[in-house]
Write an enzyme that holds these catalytic residues in place. Structure first.
Site, short mmCIF file in Angstrom:
data_model
loop_
_atom_site.label_atom_id
_atom_site.label_comp_id
_atom_site.label_asym_id
_atom_site.label_seq_id
_atom_site.Cartn_x
_atom_site.Cartn_y
_atom_site.Cartn_z
CB SER A 85 51.84 49.30 51.30
OG SER A 85 51.36 50.57 51.65
CD GLU A 116 39.67 34.27 41.64
OE1 GLU A 116 40.65 34.78 42.24
OE2 GLU A 116 39.55 33.05 41.45
CB SER A 117 40.10 41.73 41.05
OG SER A 117 39.31 41.71 39.86
CG HIS A 171 47.50 50.82 51.66
ND1 HIS A 171 48.73 50.65 51.08
CD2 HIS A 171 46.59 50.66 50.68
CE1 HIS A 171 48.57 50.42 49.79
NE2 HIS A 171 47.28 50.43 49.50
CB CYS A 216 36.01 39.86 38.53
SG CYS A 216 37.44 38.89 38.03
#
Lengths: 132, 132
Positions: free
Chosen positions: B55, B62-63, B68, B83
């Site tokens: 993971s 930007e986010s 996974h 974003c």
């Protein structure tokens, strides 16, 4: 057919703007949401942006929770992604919604990793043949 | 109407199983994917699970990007969430696909935070009235 994971994409509108800019509170809330989902927290990382906004991720043994906030709009984009049968991402959503108190929300659940596990060995052999 | 963010949920099937269990390689690839998308990396955290699986999250200004993996199935669930207008999540997807070489993929783009920004001040006032 079985999905390896369930991923809820949630939109929280018209939340309290102060909470959406409080990284410490949000980290506590997201960790609580993970526990509410019966997930195991591995690590979490939260950051405040200037002039406002928080991004935070909680890695869980069952995948992750994530939040990105726009306090200026009272809006947060939240992901609850869990794999396996023991964790329930909807319980994390219900827990967090009670804390952030959005006036309204939108949610969609996306199944991740929909595999035909029963025939997986056979398919893997086919793929191997294609690759050779 | 404007979306604050674009979120690509990608499914990579029949990848090389060795790479899917190599956390160091995946961290390098995801960081590269963030740069390919013209995003700014803030931090990244990757972990290998027993008996297998990785993971990993890359928090970007930007986010976030997330992966996974289920090496036993040659499968990876990958999120590219950006974003703003400067970063392009599809470029991250193309970059990573070239490295992980899935035999086939599925993608869907979900718009996050679709707000009527033009009328936001008015709506916020309405919400305030509801809350009082």
């Amino acid at each position: 057919m079985k999905a390896l994971g369930r991923h809820i994409l949630a939109e929280y509108f018209s939340c309290d703007k102060g909470i959406l800019n409080d990284a410490m509170a949000l980290e506590k809330f997201l960790n609580g949401a993970a526990r509410a989902a019966n997930a195991t927290v591995i690590s979490s990382s939260f950051r405040t942006f200037q002039p406002f906004g928080v991004s935070g991720i909680v890695i869980i043994a069952e995948s992750h929770l994530a939040i990105h906030t726009w306090p200026e709009y009272g809006y947060a984009a939240i992901d609850f992604f869990t794999c396996g049968d023991s964790a329930d991402p909807w319980k994390a959503h219900e827990y967090l919604k009670n804390l952030l108190k959005p006036l309204y929300t939108k949610e969609q659940e996306v199944l991740r990793g929909v595999l035909d596990l029963e025939h997986f060995t056979y398919k893997a052999q086919c793929n191997l043949a294609v690759e050779q």
